[in-house]
Write a protein that holds these residues in place. Structure first.
Motif, PDB file in Angstrom:
ATOM      1  N   UNK A 192       0.861  -1.178   0.000  1.00  0.00           N
ATOM      2  CA  UNK A 192       0.000   0.000   0.000  1.00  0.00           C
ATOM      3  C   UNK A 192       0.898   1.229   0.000  1.00  0.00           C
ATOM      4  N   UNK A 193       0.376   2.333  -0.522  1.00  0.00           N
ATOM      5  CA  UNK A 193       1.175   3.560  -0.447  1.00  0.00           C
ATOM      6  C   UNK A 193       0.287   4.778  -0.325  1.00  0.00           C
ATOM      7  N   UNK A 194       0.874   5.823   0.220  1.00  0.00           N
ATOM      8  CA  UNK A 194       0.241   7.143   0.270  1.00  0.00           C
ATOM      9  C   UNK A 194       1.180   8.086  -0.469  1.00  0.00           C
ATOM     10  N   UNK A 195       0.677   8.722  -1.503  1.00  0.00           N
ATOM     11  CA  UNK A 195       1.489   9.636  -2.305  1.00  0.00           C
ATOM     12  C   UNK A 195       1.115  11.077  -1.980  1.00  0.00           C
ATOM     13  N   UNK A 196       2.118  11.875  -1.586  1.00  0.00           N
ATOM     14  CA  UNK A 196       1.904  13.300  -1.311  1.00  0.00           C
ATOM     15  C   UNK A 196       3.007  14.105  -1.989  1.00  0.00           C
ATOM     16  N   UNK A 216      -5.111   2.659   5.633  1.00  0.00           N
ATOM     17  CA  UNK A 216      -6.104   2.803   4.570  1.00  0.00           C
ATOM     18  C   UNK A 216      -6.887   4.101   4.717  1.00  0.00           C
ATOM     19  N   UNK A 217      -7.210   4.454   5.951  1.00  0.00           N
ATOM     20  CA  UNK A 217      -7.973   5.681   6.194  1.00  0.00           C
ATOM     21  C   UNK A 217      -7.172   6.914   5.794  1.00  0.00           C
ATOM     22  N   UNK A 218      -5.887   6.940   6.166  1.00  0.00           N
ATOM     23  CA  UNK A 218      -5.049   8.082   5.811  1.00  0.00           C
ATOM     24  C   UNK A 218      -4.801   8.139   4.304  1.00  0.00           C
ATOM     25  N   UNK A 219      -4.699   6.992   3.667  1.00  0.00           N
ATOM     26  CA  UNK A 219      -4.512   6.966   2.211  1.00  0.00           C
ATOM     27  C   UNK A 219      -5.710   7.568   1.502  1.00  0.00           C
ATOM     28  N   UNK A 220      -6.899   7.196   1.938  1.00  0.00           N
ATOM     29  CA  UNK A 220      -8.114   7.735   1.323  1.00  0.00           C
ATOM     30  C   UNK A 220      -8.214   9.245   1.513  1.00  0.00           C
ATOM     31  N   UNK A 221      -7.692   9.747   2.651  1.00  0.00           N
ATOM     32  CA  UNK A 221      -7.805  11.167   2.967  1.00  0.00           C
ATOM     33  C   UNK A 221      -6.721  12.015   2.301  1.00  0.00           C
ATOM     34  N   UNK A 222      -5.478  11.487   2.222  1.00  0.00           N
ATOM     35  CA  UNK A 222      -4.359  12.321   1.815  1.00  0.00           C
ATOM     36  C   UNK A 222      -3.709  11.946   0.474  1.00  0.00           C
ATOM     37  N   UNK A 232      -7.728   2.494  -0.363  1.00  0.00           N
ATOM     38  CA  UNK A 232      -6.930   2.580   0.859  1.00  0.00           C
ATOM     39  C   UNK A 232      -5.442   2.471   0.577  1.00  0.00           C
ATOM     40  N   UNK A 233      -5.048   2.864  -0.649  1.00  0.00           N
ATOM     41  CA  UNK A 233      -3.634   2.807  -1.031  1.00  0.00           C
ATOM     42  C   UNK A 233      -3.182   1.449  -1.534  1.00  0.00           C
ATOM     43  N   UNK A 234      -4.085   0.500  -1.641  1.00  0.00           N
ATOM     44  CA  UNK A 234      -3.722  -0.871  -2.008  1.00  0.00           C
ATOM     45  C   UNK A 234      -3.343  -0.970  -3.478  1.00  0.00           C
ATOM     46  N   UNK A 235      -2.144  -1.488  -3.734  1.00  0.00           N
ATOM     47  CA  UNK A 235      -1.653  -1.681  -5.102  1.00  0.00           C
ATOM     48  C   UNK A 235      -1.709  -3.142  -5.540  1.00  0.00           C
ATOM     49  N   UNK A 236      -2.062  -4.029  -4.608  1.00  0.00           N
ATOM     50  CA  UNK A 236      -2.085  -5.450  -4.921  1.00  0.00           C
ATOM     51  C   UNK A 236      -0.678  -5.989  -5.147  1.00  0.00           C
ATOM     52  N   UNK A 237      -0.596  -7.166  -5.764  1.00  0.00           N
ATOM     53  CA  UNK A 237       0.719  -7.761  -6.067  1.00  0.00           C
ATOM     54  C   UNK A 237       1.253  -7.225  -7.390  1.00  0.00           C
TER      55      UNK A 237
END
Length: 319
Positions: A192-196, A216-222, A232-237
């Motif tokens: 998973x990742x969060x890109x800012x 996941x919550x922070x990914x959806x928000x930011x 939720x930032x999920x990129x899978x395999x």
């Protein structure tokens, strides 16, 4: 002396006449106006070439969308259209040679086989008005399509016949397996990742995650990555070679289950959570039959190249 001179001139004249005759006999005959090529005496017609070209162009347009400039794109010093024409010519020449070898090998294609393979074309033509109009515009009828279907079936039959009579040892397969380990092992990571865009925000989010907030919550928000943020930032395999280098390095080295320090790429700053990694490796016994089939197909391709190289082929220069 004069007689000797006259005899010499006469002899020279005769020799020149013979040489001209030999040259004339050795010059290839001009292709007829309706021929795209001659292959061992068989004619590949311009009509067949033009209709095959029309079908190839349609295939490209359906795959990549219509663009009047697409066929003028440079591909290795040639336009895409020139590359397509060259490929079509090679295919049509191979079709003639394969048909010759198929006859020698006693291979045939029945009308039932042709009809079965033709059926999807018939259904598509009846269900798609644009395709039906294209066929009419290019005067491509059922007879032409069935003939192309027959050639394709004959190709597969002759390839199978050739491969069945080709000896391929287990030792050769083992050698290929040992020399190409990367073909039989794939690593994949799930993350998973969060890109800012801002490093300060990235550092702040890392602290919050380490304090126990939900990734996941922070990914959806930011996260500014719209594709994964809603998940939720999920990129899978994903395997190696898909992500940008910095992201890949972190995904395949970072401890599983831990949030790493922000990783900078051309897209911004990534906060990465590696959830799993797998190493899909195959042993020789699993892959032996597939490898032997692959090596046989390589030998068949060489066989086709030899057929073309040994054939008497005359091609139209300008198509």
């Amino acid at each position: 002396m004069k007689k000797i001179k006259n005899k010499s001139i006469g002899l020279l004249t005769a020799l020149l006449a013979i040489m001209l005759l030999i040259t004339a006999c050795s010059t290839p005959a001009q292709l007829s106006q309706d021929a795209a090529a001659e292959v061992n005496g068989a004619t590949v017609s311009m009509e067949e070439f033009d209709k095959t070209l029309a079908l190839f162009k349609l295939s490209y347009e359906m795959q990549y969308g219509y663009n009047e400039d697409i066929f003028q794109q440079d591909i290795g010093g040639m336009t895409l259209l020139e590359n397509i024409k060259e490929g079509i010519m090679e295919k049509l020449i191979s079709d003639v040679l394969i048909a010759e070898k198929a006859v020698e090998s006693g291979l045939t294609v029945s009308e039932e086989e042709i009809t079965e393979a033709y059926e999807p074309y018939r259904v598509y033509e009846e269900s798609d008005e644009n395709f039906s109009a294209f066929l009419k515009e290019n005067e491509i009828d059922e007879t032409f399509i069935r003939e192309q279907v027959k050639k394709d079936i004959l190709l597969f039959k002759y390839r199978d016949f050739y491969n069945e009579n080709l000896e391929m040892t287990e030792e050769a397969a083992r050698k290929f397996f040992d020399e190409n380990p990367e073909m039989f092992s794939t690593q994949e990571a799930s993350a998973r990742h969060i890109l800012v865009a801002d490093l300060a925000l990235a550092d702040e989010l890392v602290v919050r995650l380490e304090s126990g907030e939900d990734f996941a919550t922070l990914a959806q928000e930011y996260s500014t990555d719209p594709g994964s943020a809603v998940q939720g930032g999920d990129l899978g395999f994903f395997p190696r070679g898909v992500m940008v280098p910095e992201f890949e390095e972190a995904s395949f080295t970072q401890p599983i289950g831990e949030v790493g320090a922000p990783v900078q790429t051309q897209h911004g700053y990534h906060i990465i959570l590696v959830e799993d990694r797998v190493d899909n490796s195959y042993d020789f016994d699993e892959m032996k039959e597939s490898i032997m089939g692959y090596l046989k197909n390589l030998e068949f391709e060489k066989h086709l190249e030899e057929l073309v190289g040994n054939a008497e082929v005359q091609k139209r220069e300008s198509l």
